[in-house]
Design a protein around this motif. Structure first.
Motif, PDB file in Angstrom:
ATOM      1  N   TYR A   1     -92.318 -69.459  -7.344  1.00 47.20           N
ATOM      2  CA  TYR A   1     -91.794 -68.643  -6.243  1.00 47.20           C
ATOM      3  C   TYR A   1     -90.693 -67.696  -6.695  1.00 47.20           C
ATOM      4  O   TYR A   1     -90.387 -66.727  -5.998  1.00 47.20           O
ATOM      5  N   LEU A   2     -90.089 -67.971  -7.839  1.00 43.11           N
ATOM      6  CA  LEU A   2     -88.935 -67.197  -8.292  1.00 43.11           C
ATOM      7  C   LEU A   2     -89.351 -65.819  -8.788  1.00 43.11           C
ATOM      8  O   LEU A   2     -90.420 -65.646  -9.371  1.00 43.11           O
ATOM      9  N   GLY A   3     -88.498 -64.844  -8.539  1.00 42.15           N
ATOM     10  CA  GLY A   3     -88.754 -63.498  -9.039  1.00 42.15           C
ATOM     11  C   GLY A   3     -88.647 -62.455  -7.950  1.00 42.15           C
ATOM     12  O   GLY A   3     -88.140 -62.702  -6.852  1.00 42.15           O
ATOM     13  N   ASN A   4     -89.121 -61.268  -8.284  1.00 42.78           N
ATOM     14  CA  ASN A   4     -89.099 -60.133  -7.361  1.00 42.78           C
ATOM     15  C   ASN A   4     -90.494 -59.923  -6.798  1.00 42.78           C
ATOM     16  O   ASN A   4     -91.488 -59.946  -7.536  1.00 42.78           O
TER      17      ASN A   4
ATOM     18  N   SER B   1     -96.175 -49.746   9.261  1.00 43.03           N
ATOM     19  CA  SER B   1     -95.746 -50.680   8.221  1.00 43.03           C
ATOM     20  C   SER B   1     -94.496 -50.153   7.529  1.00 43.03           C
ATOM     21  O   SER B   1     -94.271 -48.949   7.461  1.00 43.03           O
ATOM     22  N   LYS B   2     -93.690 -51.116   7.060  1.00 40.29           N
ATOM     23  CA  LYS B   2     -92.467 -50.789   6.336  1.00 40.29           C
ATOM     24  C   LYS B   2     -92.469 -51.571   5.037  1.00 40.29           C
ATOM     25  O   LYS B   2     -92.712 -52.773   5.043  1.00 40.29           O
ATOM     26  N   PRO B   3     -92.219 -50.888   3.910  1.00 47.29           N
ATOM     27  CA  PRO B   3     -92.153 -51.617   2.641  1.00 47.29           C
ATOM     28  C   PRO B   3     -90.963 -52.562   2.603  1.00 47.29           C
ATOM     29  O   PRO B   3     -89.893 -52.262   3.141  1.00 47.29           O
ATOM     30  N   VAL B   4     -91.171 -53.709   1.982  1.00 46.32           N
ATOM     31  CA  VAL B   4     -90.147 -54.735   1.866  1.00 46.32           C
ATOM     32  C   VAL B   4     -90.143 -55.254   0.437  1.00 46.32           C
ATOM     33  O   VAL B   4     -91.204 -55.405  -0.177  1.00 46.32           O
ATOM     34  N   LYS B   5     -88.932 -55.500  -0.077  1.00 42.12           N
ATOM     35  CA  LYS B   5     -88.791 -56.136  -1.391  1.00 42.12           C
ATOM     36  C   LYS B   5     -88.033 -57.436  -1.187  1.00 42.12           C
ATOM     37  O   LYS B   5     -87.098 -57.491  -0.384  1.00 42.12           O
ATOM     38  N   ILE B   6     -88.430 -58.467  -1.905  1.00 42.32           N
ATOM     39  CA  ILE B   6     -87.766 -59.762  -1.800  1.00 42.32           C
ATOM     40  C   ILE B   6     -87.444 -60.267  -3.194  1.00 42.32           C
ATOM     41  O   ILE B   6     -88.289 -60.221  -4.091  1.00 42.32           O
ATOM     42  N   ASN B   7     -86.213 -60.739  -3.351  1.00 50.66           N
ATOM     43  CA  ASN B   7     -85.822 -61.405  -4.589  1.00 50.66           C
ATOM     44  C   ASN B   7     -85.563 -62.856  -4.251  1.00 50.66           C
ATOM     45  O   ASN B   7     -84.768 -63.159  -3.357  1.00 50.66           O
ATOM     46  N   ILE B   8     -86.247 -63.761  -4.950  1.00 56.70           N
ATOM     47  CA  ILE B   8     -86.064 -65.196  -4.751  1.00 56.70           C
ATOM     48  C   ILE B   8     -85.540 -65.767  -6.057  1.00 56.70           C
ATOM     49  O   ILE B   8     -86.159 -65.610  -7.110  1.00 56.70           O
TER      50      ILE B   8
ATOM     51  N   VAL C   1     -82.277 -65.944  -1.284  1.00 53.90           N
ATOM     52  CA  VAL C   1     -83.289 -64.947  -0.922  1.00 53.90           C
ATOM     53  C   VAL C   1     -82.582 -63.662  -0.487  1.00 53.90           C
ATOM     54  O   VAL C   1     -81.682 -63.702   0.351  1.00 53.90           O
ATOM     55  N   VAL C   2     -83.007 -62.541  -1.056  1.00 59.42           N
ATOM     56  CA  VAL C   2     -82.501 -61.235  -0.640  1.00 59.42           C
ATOM     57  C   VAL C   2     -83.712 -60.405  -0.226  1.00 59.42           C
ATOM     58  O   VAL C   2     -84.620 -60.174  -1.023  1.00 59.42           O
ATOM     59  N   ILE C   3     -83.718 -59.983   1.043  1.00 60.05           N
ATOM     60  CA  ILE C   3     -84.813 -59.172   1.585  1.00 60.05           C
ATOM     61  C   ILE C   3     -84.274 -57.764   1.780  1.00 60.05           C
ATOM     62  O   ILE C   3     -83.266 -57.568   2.458  1.00 60.05           O
ATOM     63  N   THR C   4     -84.936 -56.787   1.187  1.00 54.16           N
ATOM     64  CA  THR C   4     -84.480 -55.402   1.249  1.00 54.16           C
ATOM     65  C   THR C   4     -85.582 -54.527   1.830  1.00 54.16           C
ATOM     66  O   THR C   4     -86.739 -54.641   1.446  1.00 54.16           O
TER      67      THR C   4
ATOM     68  N   ILE D   1     -93.343 -56.787 -11.715  1.00 55.36           N
ATOM     69  CA  ILE D   1     -93.126 -57.034 -13.142  1.00 55.36           C
ATOM     70  C   ILE D   1     -92.106 -56.029 -13.643  1.00 55.36           C
ATOM     71  O   ILE D   1     -92.268 -54.826 -13.468  1.00 55.36           O
ATOM     72  N   ASP D   2     -91.066 -56.524 -14.277  1.00 52.12           N
ATOM     73  CA  ASP D   2     -90.009 -55.672 -14.815  1.00 52.12           C
ATOM     74  C   ASP D   2     -90.410 -55.203 -16.199  1.00 52.12           C
ATOM     75  O   ASP D   2     -90.466 -55.979 -17.153  1.00 52.12           O
ATOM     76  N   ASP D   3     -90.721 -53.905 -16.322  1.00 46.69           N
ATOM     77  CA  ASP D   3     -91.142 -53.330 -17.605  1.00 46.69           C
ATOM     78  C   ASP D   3     -89.995 -52.748 -18.410  1.00 46.69           C
ATOM     79  O   ASP D   3     -90.207 -52.109 -19.438  1.00 46.69           O
ATOM     80  N   THR D   4     -88.762 -52.932 -17.958  1.00 49.29           N
ATOM     81  CA  THR D   4     -87.626 -52.310 -18.638  1.00 49.29           C
ATOM     82  C   THR D   4     -87.159 -53.104 -19.844  1.00 49.29           C
ATOM     83  O   THR D   4     -86.243 -52.685 -20.532  1.00 49.29           O
ATOM     84  N   LYS D   5     -87.729 -54.251 -20.105  1.00 46.83           N
ATOM     85  CA  LYS D   5     -87.268 -55.087 -21.220  1.00 46.83           C
ATOM     86  C   LYS D   5     -87.827 -54.633 -22.530  1.00 46.83           C
ATOM     87  O   LYS D   5     -88.842 -54.094 -22.680  1.00 46.83           O
TER      88      LYS D   5
END
Length: 191
Positions: free
Chosen positions: A51-54, A67-74, A84-87, A187-191
């Protein structure tokens, strides 16, 4: 009527703040079921690393279809709890069209009759959502305010009402406008 410039700005600020407060109250006092206490006093289910991640997805208004886009960080806070951060753009205020809001909450999972139910704590209230995870997609389906007609006074009573609801309903009552279905991992591609 002529107002000095600082009075005009002050009036606009007060009006804007009032409209924003009303919008937030409507958003927060919507229809998902909530109480002042969780299903369990002490979490029993350990954090699921999957469950962890963005995550990203959409909130779809059941009335308008918009519809509205939503991002969640768990993230994990300890062996049993999540942060949990819901943006997203939750406000319908014209002046905040390009600004995103964030909701900061904590969460733990309870299991009732083999169903995972999230206890989401936000603003001194606890909201409950059916959680499912398949094919690296996660869904949070909050229980509707009218999932039970009983006034629930204890955590044991709440657990029994939720168990009864899922046992007797072919289609559980979810608050569709707040359902987050099939969120996909970012997926974070900045690494």
């Amino acid at each position: 009527m002529y107002l000095p410039e600082n009075k005009t700005n002050q009036t606009f600020t007060v009006l804007f703040s009032f409209c924003a407060a009303i919008s937030i109250m409507i958003l927060l006092s919507g229809c998902p079921y909530n109480t002042s206490f969780p299903i369990e006093k002490n979490p029993q289910v350990e954090v699921n690393q999957s469950y962890l991640g963005n995550w990203k997805g959409k909130l779809i208004d059941e009335v308008t279809g918009n519809s509205k886009p939503v991002k969640i960080n768990i993230s994990k806070t300890d062996d049993f709890n999540y942060s949990v951060v819901i943006t997203g753009k939750f406000q319908n205020v014209i002046y905040k069209r390009n600004e995103e809001d964030s909701i900061f909450a904590t969460m733990f999972i309870s299991v009732i009759n083999n169903k995972q139910i999230a206890n989401v704590m936000f603003d001194k209230r606890v909201y409950f959502a059916d959680v499912s995870y398949q094919n690296d997609q996660i869904s949070f389906l909050p229980l509707a305010e009218n999932f039970t007609s009983f006034f629930v006074k204890t955590d044991t009573e709440l657990k029994n009402r939720i168990a009864y609801h899922f046992k007797t309903r072919l289609h559980p009552l979810y608050e569709e406008s707040y359902c987050l279905r099939n969120l996909t991992r970012v997926i974070d591609d900045t690494k």
